[in-house]
Design a protein around this motif. Structure first.
Motif, PDB file in Angstrom:
ATOM      1  N   LEU A   6      -2.991  -7.459  10.154  1.00  0.00           N
ATOM      2  CA  LEU A   6      -2.875  -8.637   9.304  1.00  0.00           C
ATOM      3  C   LEU A   6      -1.834  -9.574   9.916  1.00  0.00           C
ATOM      4  CD1 LEU A   6      -2.826  -6.850   5.825  1.00  0.00           C
ATOM      5  CD2 LEU A   6      -4.787  -7.831   7.036  1.00  0.00           C
ATOM      6  N   ALA A   7      -2.284 -10.697  10.406  1.00  0.00           N
ATOM      7  CA  ALA A   7      -1.406 -11.686  11.034  1.00  0.00           C
ATOM      8  C   ALA A   7      -1.496 -12.966  10.219  1.00  0.00           C
ATOM      9  CB  ALA A   7      -1.804 -11.914  12.488  1.00  0.00           C
ATOM     10  N   ALA A   8      -0.818 -12.955   9.090  1.00  0.00           N
ATOM     11  CA  ALA A   8      -0.880 -14.071   8.148  1.00  0.00           C
ATOM     12  C   ALA A   8       0.493 -14.237   7.509  1.00  0.00           C
ATOM     13  CB  ALA A   8      -1.931 -13.765   7.072  1.00  0.00           C
ATOM     14  N   PRO A   9       0.730 -15.354   6.850  1.00  0.00           N
ATOM     15  CA  PRO A   9       1.995 -15.521   6.124  1.00  0.00           C
ATOM     16  C   PRO A   9       2.141 -14.434   5.050  1.00  0.00           C
ATOM     17  CG  PRO A   9       0.844 -17.610   6.332  1.00  0.00           C
ATOM     18  CD  PRO A   9      -0.101 -16.542   6.802  1.00  0.00           C
ATOM     19  N   PRO A  10       3.361 -14.182   4.585  1.00  0.00           N
ATOM     20  CA  PRO A  10       3.595 -13.081   3.633  1.00  0.00           C
ATOM     21  C   PRO A  10       2.714 -13.102   2.386  1.00  0.00           C
ATOM     22  CG  PRO A  10       5.677 -13.858   4.490  1.00  0.00           C
ATOM     23  CD  PRO A  10       4.621 -14.798   5.017  1.00  0.00           C
ATOM     24  N   ARG A  11       2.540 -14.233   1.746  1.00  0.00           N
ATOM     25  CA  ARG A  11       1.712 -14.268   0.520  1.00  0.00           C
ATOM     26  C   ARG A  11       0.262 -13.920   0.824  1.00  0.00           C
ATOM     27  NH1 ARG A  11       4.140 -19.578  -2.428  1.00  0.00           N
ATOM     28  NH2 ARG A  11       6.115 -18.619  -2.998  1.00  0.00           N
ATOM     29  N   ALA A  12      -0.256 -14.437   1.915  1.00  0.00           N
ATOM     30  CA  ALA A  12      -1.632 -14.110   2.306  1.00  0.00           C
ATOM     31  C   ALA A  12      -1.736 -12.639   2.678  1.00  0.00           C
ATOM     32  CB  ALA A  12      -2.080 -14.998   3.467  1.00  0.00           C
ATOM     33  N   THR A  13      -0.722 -12.112   3.352  1.00  0.00           N
ATOM     34  CA  THR A  13      -0.711 -10.689   3.709  1.00  0.00           C
ATOM     35  C   THR A  13      -0.741  -9.834   2.457  1.00  0.00           C
ATOM     36  OG1 THR A  13       0.410 -11.080   5.807  1.00  0.00           O
ATOM     37  CG2 THR A  13       0.608  -8.867   4.874  1.00  0.00           C
ATOM     38  N   SER A  52       9.209  -6.119   0.982  1.00  0.00           N
ATOM     39  CA  SER A  52       8.238  -6.346  -0.097  1.00  0.00           C
ATOM     40  C   SER A  52       6.820  -5.967   0.332  1.00  0.00           C
ATOM     41  CB  SER A  52       8.280  -7.795  -0.573  1.00  0.00           C
ATOM     42  OG  SER A  52       7.936  -8.679   0.481  1.00  0.00           O
ATOM     43  N   ILE A  53       6.482  -6.202   1.582  1.00  0.00           N
ATOM     44  CA  ILE A  53       5.137  -5.860   2.070  1.00  0.00           C
ATOM     45  C   ILE A  53       4.957  -4.348   2.108  1.00  0.00           C
ATOM     46  CG2 ILE A  53       3.584  -5.976   4.071  1.00  0.00           C
ATOM     47  CD1 ILE A  53       3.789  -8.651   2.616  1.00  0.00           C
ATOM     48  N   VAL A  54       5.950  -3.627   2.645  1.00  0.00           N
ATOM     49  CA  VAL A  54       5.868  -2.160   2.692  1.00  0.00           C
ATOM     50  C   VAL A  54       5.845  -1.591   1.277  1.00  0.00           C
ATOM     51  CG1 VAL A  54       7.092  -0.053   3.395  1.00  0.00           C
ATOM     52  CG2 VAL A  54       6.884  -1.968   4.988  1.00  0.00           C
ATOM     53  N   ARG A  55       6.668  -2.126   0.406  1.00  0.00           N
ATOM     54  CA  ARG A  55       6.702  -1.665  -0.988  1.00  0.00           C
ATOM     55  C   ARG A  55       5.336  -1.871  -1.647  1.00  0.00           C
ATOM     56  NH1 ARG A  55      11.206  -4.452  -3.678  1.00  0.00           N
ATOM     57  NH2 ARG A  55      12.436  -3.001  -2.473  1.00  0.00           N
ATOM     58  N   GLN A  56       4.711  -3.015  -1.413  1.00  0.00           N
ATOM     59  CA  GLN A  56       3.400  -3.271  -2.003  1.00  0.00           C
ATOM     60  C   GLN A  56       2.348  -2.308  -1.450  1.00  0.00           C
ATOM     61  OE1 GLN A  56       1.493  -7.025  -1.259  1.00  0.00           O
ATOM     62  NE2 GLN A  56      -0.103  -6.621  -2.757  1.00  0.00           N
ATOM     63  N   ALA A  57       2.384  -2.066  -0.152  1.00  0.00           N
ATOM     64  CA  ALA A  57       1.420  -1.136   0.453  1.00  0.00           C
ATOM     65  C   ALA A  57       1.539   0.247  -0.174  1.00  0.00           C
ATOM     66  CB  ALA A  57       1.631  -1.072   1.964  1.00  0.00           C
ATOM     67  N   ARG A  58       2.766   0.702  -0.398  1.00  0.00           N
ATOM     68  CA  ARG A  58       2.958   2.020  -1.019  1.00  0.00           C
ATOM     69  C   ARG A  58       2.457   2.004  -2.458  1.00  0.00           C
ATOM     70  NH1 ARG A  58       2.431   2.819   3.184  1.00  0.00           N
ATOM     71  NH2 ARG A  58       4.005   2.892   4.758  1.00  0.00           N
ATOM     72  N   TYR A  59       2.768   0.939  -3.191  1.00  0.00           N
ATOM     73  CA  TYR A  59       2.318   0.802  -4.575  1.00  0.00           C
ATOM     74  C   TYR A  59       0.787   0.849  -4.661  1.00  0.00           C
ATOM     75  CZ  TYR A  59       1.345  -1.320  -9.095  1.00  0.00           C
ATOM     76  OH  TYR A  59       0.852  -1.574 -10.340  1.00  0.00           O
ATOM     77  N   LEU A  60       0.134   0.232  -3.680  1.00  0.00           N
ATOM     78  CA  LEU A  60      -1.326   0.197  -3.658  1.00  0.00           C
ATOM     79  C   LEU A  60      -1.946   1.502  -3.147  1.00  0.00           C
ATOM     80  CD1 LEU A  60      -1.772  -3.414  -2.241  1.00  0.00           C
ATOM     81  CD2 LEU A  60      -2.332  -2.639  -4.566  1.00  0.00           C
ATOM     82  N   GLY A  61      -1.110   2.442  -2.726  1.00  0.00           N
ATOM     83  CA  GLY A  61      -1.615   3.725  -2.235  1.00  0.00           C
ATOM     84  C   GLY A  61      -2.115   3.686  -0.802  1.00  0.00           C
ATOM     85  N   LEU A  62      -1.695   2.687  -0.033  1.00  0.00           N
ATOM     86  CA  LEU A  62      -2.129   2.565   1.367  1.00  0.00           C
ATOM     87  C   LEU A  62      -1.234   3.441   2.243  1.00  0.00           C
ATOM     88  CD1 LEU A  62      -2.765  -1.284   1.371  1.00  0.00           C
ATOM     89  CD2 LEU A  62      -4.485   0.540   1.342  1.00  0.00           C
ATOM     90  N   ARG A  63      -1.560   4.718   2.314  1.00  0.00           N
ATOM     91  CA  ARG A  63      -0.704   5.663   3.043  1.00  0.00           C
ATOM     92  C   ARG A  63      -0.826   5.531   4.558  1.00  0.00           C
ATOM     93  NH1 ARG A  63      -5.267   8.822   2.212  1.00  0.00           N
ATOM     94  NH2 ARG A  63      -5.530  10.494   3.713  1.00  0.00           N
ATOM     95  N   HIS A  64      -1.768   4.719   5.012  1.00  0.00           N
ATOM     96  CA  HIS A  64      -1.930   4.487   6.450  1.00  0.00           C
ATOM     97  C   HIS A  64      -1.452   3.091   6.846  1.00  0.00           C
ATOM     98  CE1 HIS A  64      -4.017   8.246   6.659  1.00  0.00           C
ATOM     99  NE2 HIS A  64      -4.977   7.829   5.860  1.00  0.00           N
ATOM    100  N   PHE A  65      -0.512   2.545   6.079  1.00  0.00           N
ATOM    101  CA  PHE A  65       0.060   1.239   6.406  1.00  0.00           C
ATOM    102  C   PHE A  65       1.374   1.422   7.155  1.00  0.00           C
ATOM    103  CE2 PHE A  65       3.013  -2.221   5.615  1.00  0.00           C
ATOM    104  CZ  PHE A  65       2.278  -3.300   6.039  1.00  0.00           C
TER     105      PHE A  65
END
Length: 142
Positions: free
Chosen positions: A10-17, A43-56
């Motif tokens: 994902l190569a986008a600004p933070p909100r788009a990411t 915030s991006i890593v925290r969101q990925a964990r919240y969403l259950g994306l364990r491969h982020f």
């Protein structure tokens, strides 16, 4: 989103990411490895964990030039540059794949924890001195 892909960058600004992460969580393969290129990490890593994306694996290439967009691109943009990875909570498989991707660009993966230390260093130390800054923070170079 990324049908059939093994790795999604994902190569986008933070909100788009953030929106793309939510989309990947809803419709992506559970085995899809995801990384990003935003300068915002916590915030991006925290969101990925919240969403259950364990491969982020959070990522931030420390490279660039004064230009913008496609006209500023070059094949050697990442060659020899640091690429910070913030793998907190990521699977070992995801970290291996993202490190391999980073190396394939010619960059050097540098693993750091999300936190306050990296960002002031990045702002005050230009990319040419980044490896020295990392060493002074005792981060692990991969």
């Amino acid at each position: 989103l990324a049908a059939g892909a093994r790795v999604l960058v994902l190569a986008a600004p933070p909100r788009a990411t953030a929106r793309l992460l939510a989309q990947a969580a809803r419709g992506g393969s559970p085995d899809l490895v995801i990384t990003d290129c935003t300068s915002v990490k916590r915030s991006i890593v925290r969101q990925a964990r919240y969403l259950g994306l364990r491969h982020f694996v959070g990522g931030h290439p420390v490279a660039g030039n004064e230009g913008r967009g496609f006209p500023a691109s070059s094949a050697g943009l990442f060659r020899g540059r640091a690429w910070v990875l913030t793998p907190e909570g990521a699977s070992a498989r995801a970290l291996r794949l993202v490190r391999a991707l980073v190396r394939a660009t010619g960059a050097r993966p540098v693993t750091m924890r999300c936190g306050r230390l990296f960002w002031p260093v990045r702002r005050s130390v230009r990319e040419a001195f980044f490896p020295d800054a990392c060493a002074s923070l005792r981060c692990r170079r991969d």
